[in-house]
Structure formats: structure tokens, C-alpha cells
Design a protein around this motif. Sequence first.
Motif, short mmCIF file in Angstrom:
data_model
loop_
_atom_site.label_atom_id
_atom_site.label_comp_id
_atom_site.label_asym_id
_atom_site.label_seq_id
_atom_site.Cartn_x
_atom_site.Cartn_y
_atom_site.Cartn_z
N UNK A 512 0.81 -1.23 0.00
CA UNK A 512 0.00 0.00 0.00
C UNK A 512 0.83 1.27 0.00
N UNK A 513 2.03 1.21 0.57
CA UNK A 513 2.88 2.39 0.62
C UNK A 513 3.97 2.41 -0.43
N UNK A 514 3.82 1.60 -1.49
CA UNK A 514 4.84 1.56 -2.54
C UNK A 514 5.07 2.96 -3.12
N UNK A 515 6.30 3.19 -3.61
CA UNK A 515 6.70 4.55 -3.99
C UNK A 515 6.67 4.82 -5.48
N UNK A 516 6.97 3.82 -6.32
CA UNK A 516 7.11 4.10 -7.75
C UNK A 516 5.75 4.42 -8.36
N UNK A 517 5.58 5.57 -8.97
CA UNK A 517 4.25 5.97 -9.48
C UNK A 517 3.78 5.16 -10.67
N UNK A 518 4.67 4.40 -11.31
CA UNK A 518 4.28 3.63 -12.48
C UNK A 518 4.14 2.14 -12.20
N UNK A 519 4.51 1.70 -11.01
CA UNK A 519 4.41 0.29 -10.67
C UNK A 519 3.05 -0.03 -10.09
N UNK A 520 2.04 -0.10 -10.95
CA UNK A 520 0.66 -0.21 -10.49
C UNK A 520 -0.02 -1.46 -11.06
N UNK A 521 -0.71 -2.19 -10.18
CA UNK A 521 -1.49 -3.34 -10.58
C UNK A 521 -2.89 -2.90 -11.00
N UNK A 522 -3.38 -3.46 -12.10
CA UNK A 522 -4.76 -3.28 -12.55
C UNK A 522 -5.10 -1.83 -12.92
N UNK A 523 -4.11 -1.06 -13.32
CA UNK A 523 -4.41 0.30 -13.76
C UNK A 523 -4.37 0.35 -15.27
N UNK A 524 -4.72 1.49 -15.85
CA UNK A 524 -4.53 1.70 -17.28
C UNK A 524 -4.38 3.19 -17.54
N UNK A 525 -3.79 3.51 -18.67
CA UNK A 525 -3.64 4.90 -19.06
C UNK A 525 -2.29 5.48 -18.72
N UNK A 526 -1.88 6.45 -19.53
CA UNK A 526 -0.56 7.06 -19.36
C UNK A 526 -0.50 8.01 -18.17
N UNK A 527 -1.67 8.54 -17.74
CA UNK A 527 -1.71 9.54 -16.68
C UNK A 527 -2.74 9.09 -15.65
N UNK A 528 -2.30 8.80 -14.44
CA UNK A 528 -3.20 8.28 -13.40
C UNK A 528 -4.32 9.26 -13.08
N UNK A 529 -4.03 10.54 -13.12
CA UNK A 529 -5.05 11.55 -12.79
C UNK A 529 -6.15 11.58 -13.84
N UNK A 530 -5.74 11.56 -15.11
CA UNK A 530 -6.73 11.58 -16.19
C UNK A 530 -7.56 10.29 -16.22
N UNK A 531 -6.89 9.16 -16.06
CA UNK A 531 -7.60 7.89 -16.09
C UNK A 531 -8.57 7.78 -14.92
N UNK A 532 -8.17 8.30 -13.78
CA UNK A 532 -9.06 8.30 -12.62
C UNK A 532 -10.35 9.07 -12.95
N UNK A 533 -10.20 10.23 -13.54
CA UNK A 533 -11.37 11.02 -13.90
C UNK A 533 -12.24 10.27 -14.91
N UNK A 534 -11.61 9.62 -15.88
CA UNK A 534 -12.35 8.87 -16.89
C UNK A 534 -13.14 7.73 -16.24
N UNK A 535 -12.50 7.03 -15.34
CA UNK A 535 -13.16 5.89 -14.71
C UNK A 535 -14.27 6.35 -13.77
N UNK A 536 -14.09 7.49 -13.12
CA UNK A 536 -15.14 8.01 -12.25
C UNK A 536 -16.38 8.42 -13.05
N UNK A 537 -16.16 8.91 -14.26
CA UNK A 537 -17.29 9.23 -15.12
C UNK A 537 -18.06 7.97 -15.51
N UNK A 538 -17.31 6.91 -15.85
CA UNK A 538 -17.95 5.63 -16.18
C UNK A 538 -18.70 5.10 -14.96
N UNK A 539 -18.07 5.17 -13.81
CA UNK A 539 -18.70 4.69 -12.57
C UNK A 539 -20.00 5.43 -12.30
#
Length: 810
Positions: A512-539
Motif C-alpha cells: 500500500x505504501x509503494x513509492x514508484x508511481x508507475x508500478x501499479x497493478x490493474x491500472x490503465x492509461x498514461x496519466x493516473x489523474x486523467x484515467x481516474x477522472x475517466x473511470x469516475x465518469x464511467x462509474x
Amino acid sequence: MLSMTTLAVAQEQNGLVGPGLNESVFSKSVQGMKKSTGYFDLWLSNDQAKVFLAVKELNKPFLLVTSLPYGLGSNDVGLDRGQVGTSKLVHFEKHGKRLFLVQENTRFVADSHNPDERASVREAFSGAVLWSADIIASEGSLFLIDFSSFLVADRHGVVDSLSRSRQGNYVVDEKRSAVLTQNAKNFPDNTELEALLTFSGLGEGQFVRQVAIDQKSLRMHQHVSLVRLPEGYTARPYHPGSGGIDSDRMDFATPLAESITVQWQLRHRLEKLDPTAAVSGVKKPIVYYLDRGAPEPVRTALMEGASWWGTAFEKAGFKDAYRVELLPEGVDPMDIRYNTIMWVHRATRGWSYGNAVSDPRTGEIIKGAVTLGSQRVRQDILIAESLLAPYGKTTSEEKKRAAEQMALARLRQLAAHEVGHTLGIAHNFAPSRQGNGSVMDYPHPIVKLNAQGEPELNTAYGVGVGPWDEFVIQHLYSNFPGQNETLALANLRAKAKASGLQYVADSDSRAPGAAHPNGLLWDFGADSLQTYDQLMQVRQRALSRFSTAVLPPQRQLGELEARLVPLYLLHRYQIEGVARLIAGAEYEYGLAQDANEGRVTAGAKPVAAATQRQALQKIADSLRAEQLALPQNVLDILTPQSEGYSRTPEYFSGKMNVIFDALSAVEAGSAQSCQFLFDPSRINRLSWQHARDIQQLGVSELLQQVFERTWKRSSVPSNVVAGEAVQLASNWVVLDAVLNLIDSGRLHPQVQAEVRANVADLAQWLQKNPSKGSISHSRRQAADLILSYLREPTSVKLRGLPLIPPGAPI
């Protein structure tokens, strides 16, 4: 029954007799038994369920591998059908009138020409005597033993697995166990044996009770492979930036300036017919065999996905070097000679695995064994149906097909992923930044809204292996005739980096406290902030149209909640991606030589301050009622379980008896954000980065932002259903998370002091701003809780974070 003359001829033809051999001893010992010639010659008795084994050479090592032809069926215990164990380097020793089967300690060696140096290490670290038996007959270097008792003992570690998973203490019941002589097979380089084992115990464990027909008597099958050691293989040193899997040992013969830990790359043997050619056929292709028990359309999807690796081998210069076939009828998938892809059933959904049985001396893969859990595909269909809602008054066949196609696309990717592990490839959780960058990442379905504002899944998962996968196959398997291999591999890594490929491994991605911003399981997209917004719209869109149309017509209404859970928590992995930006830092893997020669940059580069503050705002907003409250259309249709059905861990943990508990859902949603945001290692890093650069986000700023958006907010808009109650539920999760952070014992003292000071300030604010009604009750109690804890921590029993229904694996 063999006649004396026939037996003698057979023994002589197979090198079992010679001048002076007392034939009567052997004849009497194996009378009535069937002989099987192979790596270890066998005599089999179906009537007595016995196996006699002829040992031709003492002190000569070979591999011992166990596997499970029959499993337990519990994901939680982990004893799956087709599961393989680790390879053990063993040999037979003679002591008196007995033979001892001894496991060598391959973790500590001296790779030296000096026999005394090798012996000094061997004598320093304990080996293991696995078993012993009386010698029935012998002549010179030939010994006959009864191997049956070895086979009917627990060699795979079933008892230990049951104990570790708290299923109780089991033992092998010898009277209800037997050698399966009819399943014995013999080949020039491997001997395959099998036994039926009955494990007896009290049967009180939850997981055993879930799957066993009789919890006190567990029938399992154990397979044992005796394998000739392969020779002539060239091991490849492991490099930490290669994306491969290593096999390591301590070598006390290494030069003093070099690491005592030696690591070899796990990989199959793959040799070109023409080593000097850029592209060549191979002496022996790598072939994987698919379980015949996989049904259609699953079978075709698995064959297609597993076959994707063929293109990577072609690009690496190996022609027709890799293929996938259906396991031939009658072939034993436990046979060590076959790389297998097993379709495995369990009572619940769970992880799939790719395991490689390897030579512990060199890292050469002997057998690839893939385990694919059959329940996962049903979870994919459930998620797709929850998003598409295809079962309205007029069932949408098109949407039903889209849901099935998404699930099959996931199966293709899963098959490729797990086969990748058995080819020697590790996880890489960075390539999702490049779309379909690697099948060795964990993929989240790429969901977007179409022109009509409806969720769309047409391109949920990628097709084929990605550029990272092609690079790793080259790094693991390519040969470089006439070149310096070390330099050629270094150039290959430099080229991959220049093309934008990045590697972040398992160890830097799961915590949970991992540091590398790109070492993510089950994510998608080049930008975590943008993808988060996209997924929240779908949700938001999916929740607003949630209805009984998400549920197939023959399912009971109580299952609506099971469909709601993955929708409500649809952003669970993207919120982790957002949290990873806070106190995040990028870094690379490599050797000192790589840094000295400019191929790798040493150190860790913090995420930009502005990006960290954007991430904080989004994660703080995820704790507000506007994002946590369920819409009226959802609350109005959720129905208790029907008679004959029950809730499972896939549901929210409710506190309202059978009625859906919306507050438990809110608490789970809040806990999802808090577990990442308030991880002690993240808070420690946050304090340190602010100490080094005052412009960076710090601990006090983070806490103040979160408190402003939760406990200190003045009101909730009236259009939010039960908005005040929802916000209070989230507020309490936030406070519990912060108090647990202080109480964790994992903060540096000065960091803990800063967190305590901010929490004390919150308590004072709550006392000065009591508000009205239920808000005032919570504020007063929260202030009292904070002050009591800060005065005397042991006087307060802190609550843990609420339970969150499982998301992975998907």
C-alpha cells in the motif's frame, strides 16, 4: 509370472545382471512383478500395490519433483490439481544394509575446481535425509529397494499447506493410501510414479469444510518424477533490469570483490540449428500443452492467448521455436516432459499461476506448469454485465455477446501472462502506461463512454504480446555469435530504455505504501489523474443506470449487490494510482557498471510538487459524500438474499441484518482511499521530501486538506441521498485511519509528533465548532476520542479499517 530364465534374460539385457550375480535373490524378490525399463528400472505389483526400484549408481545426483494430479479444490488452501512442487537435487547413499535418499543443499555451493573447497561448503550447511529403505538385493553397484513407502508419504507438503491455512492437523493414513502401480510410466530420462494418499484429520477448518465431501478424510493423488539431470546447458547470468526471474545461490568460491550471491536467469533450453544465423530453426521447440478439460469457447481463447509468444520468439530470431497444442489423448499432464496449461476448478475465484520447475544448478527450466482458475472468467462476465446492463425488458443479445467477448479477451491475456512466467519472465507493472505494453502487467479493462454516454467494452483488453515482452524474450533467449554477450545484452537494454520501456517489479508495486508511481497493478492509461477522472465518469454513469437489467433473468434478486460491488469500487485501482503520486519517486534497476557507463540513472526522482497536490485533491475528494453516496435508483432495488442463498465475502460487510447496509459500502469506499493515503511509509517519505524541499507537499498540508474536506466541511448538498450520514461515515473512517497511523509504531518519532499535533488541532476545532444534530454528536465524540488517545493510548481500543470486498484477481 516371469519364469526364472525369462527374468534372467530381461535383467541381462537391461544391464541388471553380470557375472556372479545371484539370480535367485532377484528372482525371488520380484517374482510375479511386472518390469518397467527406463531411467530407474522398476518392478510393479498391482496385487500388492508395490514398486521396487533398481538403483544403478550411488551418489549420482538427479532431480526429484512432486505434483498433484488430484487437488483439494480450495483457492485459499492452494492445493490445486496440476500443481507442481519445487525441484530437489537428490542422490542415493548406502549405509550398512540400507539406501538413504539424500537431498543436497543447493543454496550454498563453491563453484570451484578444488574438491576440498567444494567439500568445505557442502560440510558447512545441512542437507536432508528424505527417506531410507532396506536393500532387498544387490550385486556390485546395483541395488534393489522397495520404493513404495516413499510414494505413500506426504512428499508434496500437503500437511504443511493445510496447517499453514489453519485447516487443522492432518496425517497420511497408510491403510487408506496406496501406490497406483497402473499409473507408473518409464522413459529413458525420467521415471513417473503416483500414489493415492488419504489425509486424516478433525476436519474443522473452514476451507476444507467448503470443498471436501468428508472433511475428516481427504483423498489426494501425489505424483513423483525422478529426472535425469540435463547436461550441456549454458546458464545466463541474471540482470536486474532484464525483466526475468532469477535462480540464486551463495557461491563461496566467488572472488572477494564480487557478490557472494550468484543469480542465474530462469529460461528454457533453446538452441538454433544454425547458431550463426540471424534467423534459424531450433533443435527442439518449446511446446505447451493445453488441458483437455478446458471447454469451448474457453479452450480456443486459451490456445490463442498462449500462442501469442510465438511472435516474440520469431522476432528474436527463432523460427518455429514455440507453439501451443492440445494435450494428446492419454498423455499424463504430470509427466515432467510436458509443459502444461491446466484449467483448474475451485470452489471460489482465485489467482492463476505460472510455475517453472528448474534445475537448481543452472536455472534451466525443465517443465512449465500453468494453473488457470476457472472461476475468474465468471467474474469478468459479471463486471461486464454490471456495466452494460444487457438484461432489460428486451434482452440485448449484442450486449450479452459483448460481455462474453470481454471475458474471453481477458482469458487470452491471462493465458499469455501465466505462460510468460513459465518462460522465465517476471511481472512488470509499468507497461500499462503504454497501453498494451506487456502481457506481464495486470490489466484493468479499458472502459470508456461511447457517443451515447454508455459504457463501452469493445477494446477492453489488448491483443498479442507487447514491446516489453518482445524485449524480454530477446534478453533471455537470444544468442550473440561472435559478440561479447554481456555488452550485447547491455545494448539491448539501452535500446529498450530509449524506446520508452520501463520496468517496475513485483517488490515495488504491491505494498500500500509503494513509492514508484508507475508500478501499479490493474491500472490503465498514461496519466493516473486523467484515467481516474475517466473511470469516475464511467462509474457515475453505470451507477445512475443500475437496475435489475444487470442481472441474468434466472438469478435471484439478492445477487444485485454482488453486481453493485465492482461498480461501486470500479475506481479502486485508479485511486491507488493517484495515491502513488503522493510522496512517489521514480527509479531504475541496474548494476553499478550500468550507472557508470550512463545506461541507468542512480537515485530516486520525486514526483513534481504540483502533481502531488493534484493527486491529494482528488483523493481527498474521494472521501466526500458526493462521490460516496449511492443514487436513489440503486438503494430502491437492492433486495435481501432469497431462501437457499447466502452472502459471501464478495458482498459488503453489513450491520443491518439482511437489509442492504449502504453505510458499510461507504465505509469500504473510504477505507479504499485511506489505506493508501495513510500508509506509514508514505507519510514518512512525505515528511522527508518536504524536509529536503520546502516547496514539496508535506505531512501537515496533507492532513489539513483531508480534514477540510471531511470533518470540517460545513454542509453536504441536498441532492446527495442521505448526504450527511454518508459524510459522517466517511469522516469516522478517516479518523480511525489517522489514529491507527499514529499507533502503528512505524512512523519516525518526529513524523509521529507532527501527525499527533495535527490531530490535536482537529480535536480543538471540533470542540469549538460542535454544529447541530447528528453532526454535533459525532464531533463531540471524535474530539473526546482524540484527546483520550493522545493522553493515554492504551486506554482507547482503536477500530481497524472496515473490510473491503475483494477486487483482485480480475
